[in-house]
Design a protein around this motif. Sequence first.
Motif, PDB file in Angstrom:
ATOM      1  N   VAL A  38      -7.980   6.404   3.188  1.00 21.81           N
ATOM      2  CA  VAL A  38      -7.973   4.975   2.863  1.00 21.81           C
ATOM      3  C   VAL A  38      -8.091   4.875   1.352  1.00 21.81           C
ATOM      4  O   VAL A  38      -8.919   5.559   0.745  1.00 21.81           O
ATOM      5  N   HIS A  39      -7.247   4.053   0.751  1.00 21.54           N
ATOM      6  CA  HIS A  39      -7.305   3.885  -0.705  1.00 21.54           C
ATOM      7  C   HIS A  39      -7.021   2.423  -1.029  1.00 21.54           C
ATOM      8  O   HIS A  39      -5.880   2.054  -1.360  1.00 21.54           O
ATOM      9  N   GLY A  40      -8.058   1.599  -0.884  1.00 23.84           N
ATOM     10  CA  GLY A  40      -7.872   0.174  -1.122  1.00 23.84           C
ATOM     11  C   GLY A  40      -7.026  -0.430  -0.024  1.00 23.84           C
ATOM     12  O   GLY A  40      -7.192  -0.108   1.144  1.00 23.84           O
ATOM     13  N   GLY A  41      -6.124  -1.282  -0.383  1.00 20.87           N
ATOM     14  CA  GLY A  41      -5.234  -1.901   0.591  1.00 20.87           C
ATOM     15  C   GLY A  41      -5.853  -3.120   1.253  1.00 20.87           C
ATOM     16  O   GLY A  41      -6.999  -3.477   0.998  1.00 20.87           O
ATOM     17  N   ASP A  42      -5.084  -3.736   2.104  1.00 19.05           N
ATOM     18  CA  ASP A  42      -5.535  -4.945   2.792  1.00 19.05           C
ATOM     19  C   ASP A  42      -6.601  -4.612   3.821  1.00 19.05           C
ATOM     20  O   ASP A  42      -6.524  -3.589   4.514  1.00 19.05           O
ATOM     21  N   MET A  43      -7.595  -5.486   3.908  1.00 22.86           N
ATOM     22  CA  MET A  43      -8.659  -5.332   4.893  1.00 22.86           C
ATOM     23  C   MET A  43      -8.905  -6.676   5.552  1.00 22.86           C
ATOM     24  O   MET A  43      -8.780  -7.720   4.908  1.00 22.86           O
ATOM     25  N   HIS A  53     -13.189  -2.914  -2.528  1.00 24.43           N
ATOM     26  CA  HIS A  53     -12.222  -2.061  -1.838  1.00 24.43           C
ATOM     27  C   HIS A  53     -12.923  -0.846  -1.235  1.00 24.43           C
ATOM     28  O   HIS A  53     -14.009  -0.467  -1.669  1.00 24.43           O
ATOM     29  N   ILE A  55     -12.524   3.285  -0.246  1.00 27.76           N
ATOM     30  CA  ILE A  55     -11.787   4.528  -0.456  1.00 27.76           C
ATOM     31  C   ILE A  55     -12.426   5.597   0.433  1.00 27.76           C
ATOM     32  O   ILE A  55     -13.656   5.754   0.432  1.00 27.76           O
TER      33      ILE A  55
END
Length: 106
Positions: A38-43, A53, A55
Amino acid sequence: MAAYAVAHMRQVTMGPQIVECLQRIDATLEPFGGRFLVHGGDMDVAENEWPGHLIVIEFPDRGNAWGWYDSSAYREILALRTDNSHADVIIADGVQHPHKATDVLE
């Protein structure tokens, strides 16, 4: 058993130092078998609040996770992140499979 470096990046100030950190971090992970899960992105926040975010970096085991974190290559770029962000960072073991929730009671 796999281990995970997990960061809750509460605040990040994007700029040249964060960009440099992002450009260099993959090379620091490679010798230790680390890979981003997981590296940030929509949650979608299901409960309470989650500022920032997430990670998650997977390693073959805890020794490799700490080996990466303590490595000279990562230490060279660590301040690029810490001087430009506020984060909580942990290293945690995964579970042996199969795993049931009640296994923690043993």
